[in-house]
Design a protein around this motif. Structure first.
Motif, PDB file in Angstrom:
ATOM      1  N   SER A   1       0.809  -1.218   0.000  1.00 22.55           N
ATOM      2  CA  SER A   1       0.000   0.000   0.000  1.00 22.55           C
ATOM      3  C   SER A   1       0.842   1.268   0.000  1.00 22.55           C
ATOM      4  O   SER A   1       0.358   2.331  -0.411  1.00 22.55           O
ATOM      5  N   LYS A   2       2.089   1.183   0.455  1.00 23.65           N
ATOM      6  CA  LYS A   2       2.948   2.369   0.463  1.00 23.65           C
ATOM      7  C   LYS A   2       4.410   1.949   0.493  1.00 23.65           C
ATOM      8  O   LYS A   2       4.751   0.811   0.855  1.00 23.65           O
TER       9      LYS A   2
ATOM     10  N   LYS B   1      -3.447   8.416  -7.629  1.00 24.85           N
ATOM     11  CA  LYS B   1      -4.213   9.536  -8.181  1.00 24.85           C
ATOM     12  C   LYS B   1      -3.303  10.692  -8.569  1.00 24.85           C
ATOM     13  O   LYS B   1      -3.648  11.480  -9.440  1.00 24.85           O
TER      14      LYS B   1
ATOM     15  N   ASN C   1      -2.610   0.192 -10.003  1.00 27.06           N
ATOM     16  CA  ASN C   1      -2.519   0.628  -8.622  1.00 27.06           C
ATOM     17  C   ASN C   1      -3.664   1.599  -8.330  1.00 27.06           C
ATOM     18  O   ASN C   1      -4.584   1.746  -9.131  1.00 27.06           O
ATOM     19  N   HIS C   2      -3.606   2.269  -7.175  1.00 24.47           N
ATOM     20  CA  HIS C   2      -4.645   3.214  -6.794  1.00 24.47           C
ATOM     21  C   HIS C   2      -4.109   4.644  -6.787  1.00 24.47           C
ATOM     22  O   HIS C   2      -4.628   5.505  -6.080  1.00 24.47           O
TER      23      HIS C   2
ATOM     24  N   GLU D   1      -1.244   3.945  -3.162  1.00 20.58           N
ATOM     25  CA  GLU D   1      -2.079   5.127  -3.277  1.00 20.58           C
ATOM     26  C   GLU D   1      -1.251   6.375  -3.524  1.00 20.58           C
ATOM     27  O   GLU D   1      -1.770   7.373  -4.030  1.00 20.58           O
TER      28      GLU D   1
END
Length: 233
Positions: free
Chosen positions: A147-148, A193, A190-191, A170
């Motif tokens: 996630s990171k 933005k 991935n997520h 993210e």
């Protein structure tokens, strides 16, 4: 000379192993045979791929001083033992398609590691002290629920290729642009933005060396870039 023995099998695994002869150095993919008592060998590469293993073979630790490449692809290994990280000569560690859920902090001991493949596992994050693996040039970590990335990740200043496709990222660390040697960055599925602005303004050194990002592949909500080329003169 390397002799393949059809009658020689390791007592720990149901895979054939190779007898080691008196040649002083063997460079190649092999599984050492403990039933042969010959002159001590210098083994630099071991390949246990597709062996149905649930743990790292103990035989690996017999070569911790000389082992440079270890392949454990496509097994069912859930945990990396502490002894593995005594193999400080390791330059390439390949463990894709296993059942790992974490990357231990002891990876910091692998100060000579150049290539790391942990793709297709269940790893959720990188330890902060991965920054100690300063020789890393290639990391393949796609298909993990990462996630990171820790801030320490941006201290891997020799990194040239990073693959983190099909993860849960993210965002990227704000100082990700420090990785000025990065040539290939893949972040598909991935997520993400947004991307750090520093990724597009890598600094130049006093000799006006060009920093070229050869390929960026990103496909995420609000961010779509393919074959992006950046030149900083």
């Amino acid at each position: 000379m390397l002799i393949v023995s059809e009658k020689c099998f390791s007592p720990f695994f149901s895979v054939p192993c190779l007898e080691m002869t008196t040649k002083r150095k063997i460079i190649g993919r092999l599984v050492p045979c403990r039933c042969f008592r010959g002159e001590e060998e210098i083994v630099s590469v071991l390949d246990y791929s597709h062996c149905g293993l649930q743990q790292v073979p103990k035989e690996v630790f017999n070569f911790e001083r000389t082992l440079e490449e270890l392949y454990l692809d496509a097994n069912q290994i859930e945990e990396l033992p502490k002894q593995l990280f005594n193999c400080q000569a390791l330059r390439k560690l390949s463990i894709p398609d296993n059942d790992l859920s974490s990357l231990p902090t002891t990876i910091a001991s692998l100060v000579n590691l150049r290539e790391l493949d942990i793709s297709k596992n269940g790893i959720q994050d990188f330890p902060e002290n991965i920054k100690c693996c300063k020789c890393l040039t290639i990391i393949e970590a796609s298909v993990n629920p990462v996630s990171k990335l820790p801030d320490g990740f941006t201290q891997l200043l020799n990194l040239t290729q990073l693959y983190l496709n099909d993860a849960f990222l993210e965002f990227l660390p704000a100082n990700f642009g420090r990785l000025v040697k990065l040539r290939i960055l893949e972040l598909r599925e991935n997520h993400l933005k947004t991307l750090p602005k520093c990724l597009f303004s890598a600094p130049c050194c006093g000799r006006r060396r060009c920093c070229i990002l050869l390929r960026v592949e990103i496909k995420a909500l609000g961010v779509q870039m393919l074959s992006l080329k950046l030149l900083v003169k």
